[in-house]
Design an enzyme around this catalytic site. Structure first.
Site, mmCIF file in Angstrom:
data_model
loop_
_atom_site.group_PDB
_atom_site.id
_atom_site.type_symbol
_atom_site.label_atom_id
_atom_site.label_comp_id
_atom_site.label_asym_id
_atom_site.label_seq_id
_atom_site.Cartn_x
_atom_site.Cartn_y
_atom_site.Cartn_z
ATOM 1 N N HIS A 2 0.867 -1.341 -0.113
ATOM 2 C CA HIS A 2 0.201 0.105 0.094
ATOM 3 C C HIS A 2 0.860 1.106 -0.016
ATOM 4 C CE1 HIS A 2 -3.911 -1.755 0.875
ATOM 5 N NE2 HIS A 2 -3.375 -2.594 1.378
ATOM 6 N N LYS A 17 -8.144 14.399 4.664
ATOM 7 C CA LYS A 17 -7.051 13.158 4.759
ATOM 8 C C LYS A 17 -5.985 13.474 5.721
ATOM 9 C CE LYS A 17 -6.151 14.261 0.486
ATOM 10 N NZ LYS A 17 -6.101 12.860 -0.653
ATOM 11 N N ARG A 18 -5.331 12.242 6.193
ATOM 12 C CA ARG A 18 -4.242 12.573 7.148
ATOM 13 C C ARG A 18 -3.380 13.596 6.744
ATOM 14 N NH1 ARG A 18 -3.918 8.785 11.408
ATOM 15 N NH2 ARG A 18 -1.892 9.818 11.769
ATOM 16 N N LYS A 44 1.376 14.773 0.737
ATOM 17 C CA LYS A 44 -0.007 15.211 0.612
ATOM 18 C C LYS A 44 -0.233 16.580 0.400
ATOM 19 C CE LYS A 44 -2.121 11.304 3.271
ATOM 20 N NZ LYS A 44 -2.829 10.364 2.151
ATOM 21 N N THR A 71 -8.358 7.008 -1.812
ATOM 22 C CA THR A 71 -9.539 6.448 -2.075
ATOM 23 C C THR A 71 -10.663 7.511 -1.467
ATOM 24 O OG1 THR A 71 -9.272 5.724 0.331
ATOM 25 C CG2 THR A 71 -9.342 3.940 -1.346
ATOM 26 N N LYS A 76 -14.150 8.867 -3.332
ATOM 27 C CA LYS A 76 -15.653 9.255 -2.601
ATOM 28 C C LYS A 76 -16.025 10.614 -2.862
ATOM 29 C CE LYS A 76 -13.753 6.308 0.900
ATOM 30 N NZ LYS A 76 -12.568 6.302 2.304
HETATM 31 C C1 GL2 Z 1 -2.255 3.854 2.160
HETATM 32 C C2 GL2 Z 1 -1.819 4.693 1.176
HETATM 33 O O1 GL2 Z 1 -1.084 5.661 1.552
HETATM 34 C C3 GL2 Z 1 -3.180 5.235 0.137
HETATM 35 O O2 GL2 Z 1 -2.751 5.911 -0.923
HETATM 36 C C4 GL2 Z 1 -4.097 4.037 -0.317
HETATM 37 O O3 GL2 Z 1 -5.262 4.671 -0.968
HETATM 38 C C5 GL2 Z 1 -4.262 3.295 0.946
HETATM 39 C C6 GL2 Z 1 -5.294 1.954 0.516
HETATM 40 O O4 GL2 Z 1 -4.561 1.260 -0.253
HETATM 41 O O5 GL2 Z 1 -3.252 2.746 1.596
HETATM 42 N N1 GL2 Z 1 -1.320 3.130 2.648
HETATM 43 C C7 GL2 Z 1 -1.178 3.406 3.826
HETATM 44 O O6 GL2 Z 1 -0.072 2.830 4.715
HETATM 45 N N2 GL2 Z 1 -2.121 4.246 4.260
HETATM 46 C C8 GL2 Z 1 -2.788 4.366 3.521
HETATM 47 O O7 GL2 Z 1 -3.805 5.243 3.279
HETATM 48 N N3 GL2 Z 1 -2.125 4.525 5.665
#
Ligand code: GL2
Length: 838
Positions: free
Chosen positions: A373, A564-565, A570, A672, A676
């Site tokens: 991820h 988002k975080r 970002k 994601t 949304k």
């Molecule tokens: C993440 C990615 O940063 C994000 O881009 C991705 O959409 C999600 C789900 O696949 O996974 N990887 C990660 O460690 N986090 C994410 O959100 N916390």
């Protein structure tokens, strides 16, 4: 379950009490639960009592489906997906269950006839925040889709007592508060102490020869922890399938060490209990980064071992021979957090179940599949050998042996390439030695996937290049998706109703059907309804902001949202630079004609991530100045919505006009939130990163605001030698923005406050804000211009929604089923379980 004779099952009494869906029946059941479960009557009941009574009423209706599902899976020994994830960010259960049961309206009416408001009761639910962000939420969307597609599945994770912290904002700074989500009890789960599992930690190993003369290893642990499963039913949308989310709580094997207790050492006796329970106490609040803490590794082995042992228990319970473990279960590893499963499954098969190495290895590889991820180097987990060996001495031995066989394979495929061996080894030996968890996951799995097309390509070319060259056949892409049930039907009923009034409601299960909306894009009446819905939802958010933040917002302004975080990659601070650019333009020319905007931010920063917290402070400080400067005349507003969560996200996505997806290209694996927002009719301003690339492909480039460097351009610029100062000196507006911050304008004259952030930009700018600044500003100017043409904007918004069908998590799950899991759906007939018993 006790068998119930058929004539009683058909009996109205049972229908009415626990399963009936009529308004009258729901009312009766609700009052019954208030009385018998909460022990209250209306006059003294609190809002929480009402919420609990309703939750139990709904849970009863789930149980019927859940038990039917379990009976059928057990009888048929159905092939099952085990989704192993350290995070499940489920969001509130009540509303989603009402949608999936198809009884939202009946329940609304039932509670209203009792003088209560459903929205009020929904608000009451404490959400289980057992995840940080996208990764945990993806796991939750996938469980929803698996149930909806009738795929037998189990989600396995940790029941953290404290989930992601609550965020407060004080004087513009983030303050963390513990999340006590369990303080009023959790009506959705059922504890299963009878299925508790024991996990060993620490100690040492001993070699011995068994009765058949074979070399064996015995592990004498230092500590044993008990894992107690807590199960939550997860119902699919308008199906009878209710799968299980099984979360483990850590306990001491015995409540007291009686020896210590009897000798009078009361505290010593309780000590072990406290140490053990610490394991599932708290979720690590870092998103996309790993800190190599001992407790975290202990959490990982704890839930992985509990889950694998539980699967083996199920295998035996269904009379499946252990040699067919991989036929009964396919185990998806959600990132490397559960990657220790490779060594643990080997250990269980070999040490505990007497299997030979080769067979165990074959079963392990066939069972496991790994999803990566992230492309961020700081998120790739590695554990110092010393720490690893101290906690998991047997696993370390097994990993060394896997590594030995693996490096032999590499040598055979790439002779005389010692550098490759060094790079690919499961052990990093460049300095202090580490176990590389991503390498372990790659070697031990039969499938390796990324989460968006670009991400998978970059894994193959860069992060996992050696593994791609070694095992090209293992690699595949599975672009993320989101569940339309929670993220439209539940969160945006007005848009849902409008869409369904035109094209029926099949789209909820087949999101590609949204394309039929294209037929209405030139229908003025439809367009005007579309616009008024967005407007009404924006009004609701205006009221919320007024109440929460005391800021008056113009509902006709562009709702420009970044939720988002907080992370430097970002680039929330790039967004901030845009706000200051507009502010400077107004200060220079107070009568300038600009399209009014409301900048809305939401998101948490990891508590130890100083720079991310400083960015939050900057945004709040800009807000304090901009929102109160008479020159601005309400044309700009900056709002920071605190404590962003799933519950909150559901309120925010529908209200957005513009979705900010502005990460530096090559850093966001997928995203994601981008999906949304677009699904709710927001237009996206974004870089060619993660799933933005595919969203743009789907909605059409004319309906997407693209800007900035591409991933290859980013690499090239960095390779050439990037000098942010050059941009600062040559770009007048950029310089004015930075100087404005440096002057203390947003910090009551304090020129030191934001200096660390400014220095990081001026002298490093790792995420290329300055390089992308002008392109971003130009693109935003274009957005402002397009927004003035309301018909054009509406058209773009409709086309975005109509073309988002690809991004349903149902599509993602369908692809996992076909390409990785090799699994079919198992439809559930209600009542079959009882008939099957007779
Ligand atoms: C993440 C990615 O940063 C994000 O881009 C991705 O959409 C999600 C789900 O696949 O996974 N990887 C990660 O460690 N986090 C994410 O959100 N916390």
């Amino acid at each position: 379950m006790q068998t119930v004779p058929n004539h009683q099952v058909d009996n109205l009494q049972i229908e009415d009490d626990r399963t009936g869906l009529s308004v009258e029946c729901l009312k009766r059941a609700f009052l019954d639960n208030l009385f018998y479960v909460q022990g209250k009557f209306p006059k003294i009941a609190t809002k929480n009592d009402y919420y609990m009574a309703l939750a139990y009423t709904v849970r009863d209706r789930l149980l019927q489906r859940w038990i039917n599902t379990a009976v059928i899976y057990t009888d048929r020994a159905s092939r099952t997906v085990s989704y192993l994830s350290a995070e499940f960010l489920m969001g509130p259960h009540l509303g989603n269950n009402l949608v999936n049961l198809g009884i939202y309206d009946q329940v609304k009416q039932a509670v209203s006839e009792l003088g209560l408001d459903l929205e009020d009761l929904l608000e009451q639910e404490e959400e289980p925040g057992l995840g940080n962000g996208g990764l945990g939420r993806l796991a939750a969307c996938y469980l929803d889709s698996m149930a909806t597609l009738e795929i037998p599945s189990l989600g396995y994770g940790i029941r953290y007592e404290f989930g992601i912290f609550d965020q407060d904002i004080r004087d513009g700074w983030q303050v963390e508060i513990t999340d006590k989500w369990l303080h009023c009890g959790n009506p959705w789960e059922i504890a299963r102490p009878e299925w508790a599992i024991y996990v060993r930690l620490g100690g040492h190993t001993e070699a011995y020869t068994d009765e058949r003369g074979r070399y064996r290893v015995r592990w004498i642990p230092f500590q044993v922890i008990k894992g107690v499963p807590h199960d939550t039913p997860l119902l699919g949308y308008k199906t009878n399938t209710a799968n299980t989310l099984r979360l483990w709580t850590a306990e001491a094997p015995e409540s007291f060490d009686f020896a210590a207790f009897n000798s009078g050492d009361y505290l010593g006796a309780v000590q072990e209990k406290m140490v053990s329970e610490n394991l599932s106490k708290v979720l690590y609040p870092n998103d996309d980064s790993s800190q190599g803490k001992r407790l975290r590794l202990a959490q990982q082995i704890f839930f992985v071992s509990c889950s694998l042992q539980d699967m083996i228990r199920i295998v035996f319970g269904q009379n499946v021979p252990l040699e067919k473990f991989h036929e009964k279960f396919v185990v998806q590893l959600n990132d490397t957090h559960p990657a220790i499963a490779v060594a643990e499954l080997m250990r269980l098969l070999i040490d505990e179940h007497d299997m030979g190495w080769d067979q165990a290895w074959s079963i392990t590889q066939k069972s496991l599949a790994y999803t990566n991820h992230t492309l961020l180097p700081e998120a790739l987990e590695r554990w110092p050998i010393s720490l690893f060996g101290e906690l998991l001495p047997r696993h370390l031995e097994i990993i060394y042996e896997i590594n030995y066989h693996f490096l032999e394979e590499v040598k055979a495929k790439f002779p005389a390439d010692s550098d490759r061996l060094r790079r690919m080894s499961l052990i990093d030996e460049s300095g202090e030695k580490y176990v590389r968890m991503a390498h372990l996951a790659c070697v031990g799995s039969h499938s390796i996937n990324g989460v968006a097309a670009l991400h998978t390509k970059l894994l193959q070319q860069d992060v996992l290049r050696d593994f791609y060259q070694m095992y090209p056949e293992k690699f595949n892409n599975k672009t993320n998706g989101v569940t339309p049930r929670r993220f439209i039907v539940l969160s945006n009923p007005r848009l849902t109703n409008l869409i369904s009034s035109k094209i029926g409601d099949n789209w909820v299960k087949n999101l590609k059907d949204l394309k039929h909306l294209e037929a209405f894009v030139d229908d003025p009446e439809f367009c005007s309804q579309w616009r008024s819905i967005k407007s009404a939802i924006k009004q609701d958010l205006v009221a919320y902001i007024q109440k929460q933040n005391g800021i008056t917002v113009n509902p006709d302004s562009i709702f420009d949202i970044q939720a988002k975080r907080f992370h430097e990659y970002k680039r929330q601070h790039l967004n901030a630079l845009h706000i200051i650019t507009l502010y400077n333009r107004i200060k220079a020319n107070p009568d300038i004609d600009i399209t009014p905007r409301t900048f809305i931010f939401g998101g948490k920063a990891a508590p130890g991530y100083y720079m991310a917290k400083l960015i939050i402070k900057l945004i709040n400080s800009i807000g304090d100045v901009v929102n109160n400067d008479p020159d601005v005349r309400d044309r700009l507003k900056v709002v920071f919505l605190k404590n962003y969560s799933v519950k909150f996200a559901q309120r925010v996505y529908p209200a957005a006009d513009l979705s900010e997806q502005i990460s530096m290209a090559g850093k966001e694996a997928s995203g994601t939130g981008n999906m949304k927002f677009a699904l709710n009719g927001a237009l996206t301003i974004g870089t060619l990163d993660g799933a933005n690339v595919e969203i743009r492909e789907e909605v059409g480039e004319e309906n997407f605001f693209i800007f900035g460097l591409t991933a290859p351009e980013v690499y090239a610029l960095k390779a050439r030698g990037y000098r942010p100062l050059d941009y600062y000196h040559s770009n007048r507006e950029l310089k004015a923005v930075i100087d404005r911050i440096a002057s203390g304008h947003f910090s009551h004259g304090d020129t030191k406050l934001f200096k660390p952030l400014l220095d990081s930009l001026l002298y490093r700018d790792e995420y290329l804000l300055f390089a992308d600044y002008q392109a971003y500003i130009d693109c935003q100017d274009y957005v402002s211009q397009v927004y003035r043409d309301r018909d054009r904007w509406t058209r773009m918004s409709i086309l975005n929604v109509a073309r988002m069908g690809k991004f349903s998590s149902d599509r993602s799950i369908h692809d996992y089923c076909q390409d990785i899991w090799n699994i079919q759906s198992v439809p559930i007939e209600l009542g079959e379980c009882i008939q099957a018993k007779e």
